[in-house]
Design a protein around this motif. Structure first.
Motif: not given
Length: 179
Positions: A65-73, A101-112
């Protein structure tokens, strides 16, 4: 004096013990928080501290649920992230090929989906924020810490002046006027 000494030592010991328990709990939580990644073509589970740039991380709203690093979908299905802690945006933001862009410290609310790690540790957004707030060593103080440091120095100097004035007054009274 003995009572105060006993109370201060007991309070210090309890604080020290509580701090050690918190450190143990934090380490245990970090070790149990495993991520599914693909590294060098092999699928494995690693902790947040063991992730490296170039890893491909699988995530969903429940597992990570919590993204711990920066990434690209890389691929995703109905991925929505809550970035309100960073951007102030109240609604979850959808992620797609146009907004990857997936940013660290954000939360995934839906999807995979899966993402390619592009920054970890002090180099990701959450790491830079943490470093600027808590200090990364050798850097300049934030304005708030600078003001607090100045205020603490002024309070310390004022306390010293008051204590010296009181001691001088007591000495004059006891050995000069009162005698």
């Amino acid at each position: 004096y003995a009572t105060v000494t006993i109370i201060v030592n007991i309070a210090a010991f309890l604080d020290w013990k509580r701090e050690r328990m918190f450190e143990v709990l934090t380490k245990r939580l970090a070790a149990s928080n495993l991520r599914f990644i693909i590294r060098d073509g092999k699928q494995m589970q690693v902790t947040d501290q063991d992730m490296c740039v170039g890893d491909i991380v699988s995530f969903n709203a429940h597992m990570a649920a919590i993204i711990s690093c920066d990434g690209i979908l890389l691929s995703g299905q109905d991925v929505k992230c809550d970035e309100s802690a960073l951007t102030g945006e109240p609604e979850p933001i959808g992620k797609s090929a146009e907004k990857p862009f997936m940013i660290s410290g954000t939360t995934v609310n839906a999807g995979k989906g899966t993402m390619l790690v592009i920054a970890v540790g002090d180099y990701c957004i959450a790491g830079k924020i943490k470093k600027s707030v808590y200090g990364g060593g050798g850097g300049e103080l934030s304005p708030l810490y600078g003001k607090l440091d100045t205020m603490a120095n002024r309070i310390g100097k004022c306390g010293m002046v008051c204590a010296l004035t009181a001691m001088t007054a007591i000495l004059i009274w006891e050995y000069g006027v009162h005698k």
